[in-house]
Motif scaffolding. Structure first.
Motif, mmCIF file in Angstrom:
data_model
loop_
_atom_site.group_PDB
_atom_site.id
_atom_site.type_symbol
_atom_site.label_atom_id
_atom_site.label_comp_id
_atom_site.label_asym_id
_atom_site.label_seq_id
_atom_site.Cartn_x
_atom_site.Cartn_y
_atom_site.Cartn_z
ATOM 1 N N ARG A 158 0.836 -1.213 0.000
ATOM 2 C CA ARG A 158 0.000 0.000 0.000
ATOM 3 C C ARG A 158 0.866 1.256 0.000
ATOM 4 O O ARG A 158 0.555 2.229 -0.703
ATOM 5 N N ARG A 159 1.931 1.266 0.790
ATOM 6 C CA ARG A 159 2.806 2.441 0.834
ATOM 7 C C ARG A 159 3.495 2.655 -0.510
ATOM 8 O O ARG A 159 3.649 3.795 -0.965
ATOM 9 N N GLN A 217 2.337 1.734 -3.441
ATOM 10 C CA GLN A 217 1.315 2.243 -4.355
ATOM 11 C C GLN A 217 1.041 3.721 -4.101
ATOM 12 O O GLN A 217 0.855 4.496 -5.048
ATOM 13 N N ALA A 218 0.995 4.131 -2.844
ATOM 14 C CA ALA A 218 0.747 5.538 -2.525
ATOM 15 C C ALA A 218 1.872 6.426 -3.064
ATOM 16 O O ALA A 218 1.626 7.520 -3.591
ATOM 17 N N ARG A 219 3.131 5.978 -2.941
ATOM 18 C CA ARG A 219 4.250 6.762 -3.474
ATOM 19 C C ARG A 219 4.158 6.875 -4.992
ATOM 20 O O ARG A 219 4.386 7.954 -5.564
ATOM 21 N N ARG A 241 1.447 6.705 -6.837
ATOM 22 C CA ARG A 241 0.344 7.611 -7.181
ATOM 23 C C ARG A 241 0.766 9.068 -7.019
ATOM 24 O O ARG A 241 0.442 9.917 -7.850
ATOM 25 N N GLU A 262 -4.594 -1.864 -6.245
ATOM 26 C CA GLU A 262 -4.341 -2.102 -4.824
ATOM 27 C C GLU A 262 -5.517 -2.823 -4.172
ATOM 28 O O GLU A 262 -5.344 -3.739 -3.367
ATOM 29 N N GLY A 313 -5.300 7.059 7.448
ATOM 30 C CA GLY A 313 -5.217 6.327 6.186
ATOM 31 C C GLY A 313 -5.061 4.832 6.399
ATOM 32 O O GLY A 313 -5.650 4.018 5.678
ATOM 33 N N SER A 317 -7.968 2.000 5.245
ATOM 34 C CA SER A 317 -7.634 0.971 4.261
ATOM 35 C C SER A 317 -7.550 -0.425 4.875
ATOM 36 O O SER A 317 -7.188 -1.377 4.193
#
Length: 385
Positions: free
Chosen positions: A218-219, A221-223, A225, A247, A293, A297
């Motif tokens: 998840r982290r 993917q967040a970076r 994005r 994700e 967050g 999630s």
């Protein structure tokens, strides 16, 4: 029980173009119907159909049955919205989310899913093909594929509508199947399952399904994005679109794998599954900004749903128990104290000295509560004299 089976369509370019044109025409019609429903305040299916039926056929080129399904799709969308408002999932009437949801008509994207009944879409399960109505003509012989279990379930138990979906440039059909419930056996014991953020699930047997891999994913993917959003180019926007919901699909796969393994273990040992009833936990807890967050999630609800339906499908008993103090109660002496859990991962009873992993102790407490709850549920109520 109702199961959803998804199969992948393998259309030719001509068939794909016809389905795309159909999907876009149906959703343009749905937006028109939604606007009429919003302006007129009409929410019932028969009343709304009288207002828009002629326009749908004349303006958007839909035949009779697809026009009826479009109206039903809009009515269902407003019913779902009303249910969310009543349940408070969009906040109180003064909140921004509530005003945004009720301040405009329900919208449908150009490629939103479209339901088709058996008059518009027919299945040929032996040949593994479907015949579907389109705005051009009826397309026959569209091939589909899926896993052997899905294809078997589809052939034997399919009932009702099927949804046509386009996702990532690929075509899918989602069908509803009504599978008979197997008889639930009498459990010899229970397996308690404690759900958490760091450890997605910890059982009373001591098995730990860690969530560190999912958290790192998840982290990452967040970076990614954030990097793509900062570029603000058309290419970055296209890549963000391609990565959308990736994700979510990964988390769903992890929950499927964990729940499948747990159900297979209890089925083999003749036990039942017990979990904590965590409904409303996001509204009950207060967190720092940097923790919100992670909590939002946390896929605990989906894991519980997977455990429930897989257990029901296998005839395994399933119980939800009171979650109060399961992580602070000593399963040996019954002492409850916040200090019994000095750290997130460790449990140590201040009275009797019992110590161990906190998730394992919580799973044991869930198992013990299931034992008591099952005796209460299965004990017959004496008839009045």
């Amino acid at each position: 029980m109702k199961l959803v089976v998804q199969v992948k369509l393998l259309p030719t370019p001509e068939q794909a173009a016809a389905m795309e044109a159909t999907l876009r025409a149906c959703n343009r019609a749905a937006n028109h119907v939604s606007w009429v429903a919003y302006e007129s305040g009409t929410r019932d299916r028969n009343g709304l159909q009288k207002l828009v039926y002629a326009d749908i056929k004349a303006v958007f080129g839909l035949s009779a049955q697809p026009a009826v399904r479009v109206v039903k799709k809009v009515v269902d969308a407003y019913s779902a919205l009303a249910a969310s408002l009543r349940a408070g999932r969009l906040g109180d009437p003064s909140s921004k989310r509530y005003r945004k949801a009720t301040g405009s008509p329900v919208g449908f994207g150009p490629e939103a899913a479209q339901p088709f009944d058996d008059r518009c879409l027919s299945w040929q399960t032996d040949a593994r093909t479907v015949s579907i109505w389109t705005v051009n003509r009826r397309m026959r012989g569209i091939r589909y594929t899926g896993s052997p279990d899905q294809l078997k379930t589809l052939a034997e138990y399919r009932r009702g509508e099927s949804d046509l979906v386009r996702r990532g440039g690929k075509w899918f059909l989602i069908a509803t199947c009504e599978v008979p419930d197997p008889e639930v056996y009498e459990p010899t014991d229970w397996l308690g399952v404690d759900r958490g953020i760091v450890n997605l699930a910890t059982t009373s047997d001591g098995t730990n399904y860690q969530g560190r891999g999912l958290t790192r994913y998840r982290r990452w993917q967040a970076r990614k994005r954030a990097e793509l959003q900062a570029k603000q180019t058309r290419s970055a926007t296209r890549r963000l679109t391609r990565r959308s919901k990736k994700e979510q699909r990964h988390a769903t796969h992890v929950n499927h794998r964990i729940s499948k393994e747990i159900v297979s273990i209890v089925q083999r040992t003749g036990r039942g599954i017990a979990v904590e009833e965590l409904d409303g936990i996001r509204e009950r807890v207060r967190l720092r900004r940097d923790q919100r967050g992670t909590l939002s999630s946390w896929p605990f609800h989906q894991l519980g749903q997977h455990l429930a339906y897989k257990a029901r499908q296998a005839g395994v008993p399933f119980l939800e128990v009171d979650p109060a103090y399961t992580s602070q109660r000593c399963p040996r002496c019954g002492h409850i104290e916040r200090a019994n859990r000095p750290t997130r991962d460790h449990f140590s009873c201040r009275r009797c000295g019992l110590a161990g992993p906190a998730g394992h102790v919580a799973g044991v407490n869930v198992r013990n509560r299931a034992r008591s709850a099952w005796v209460f549920v299965t004990t017959p109520v004496p008839a009045p004299t």
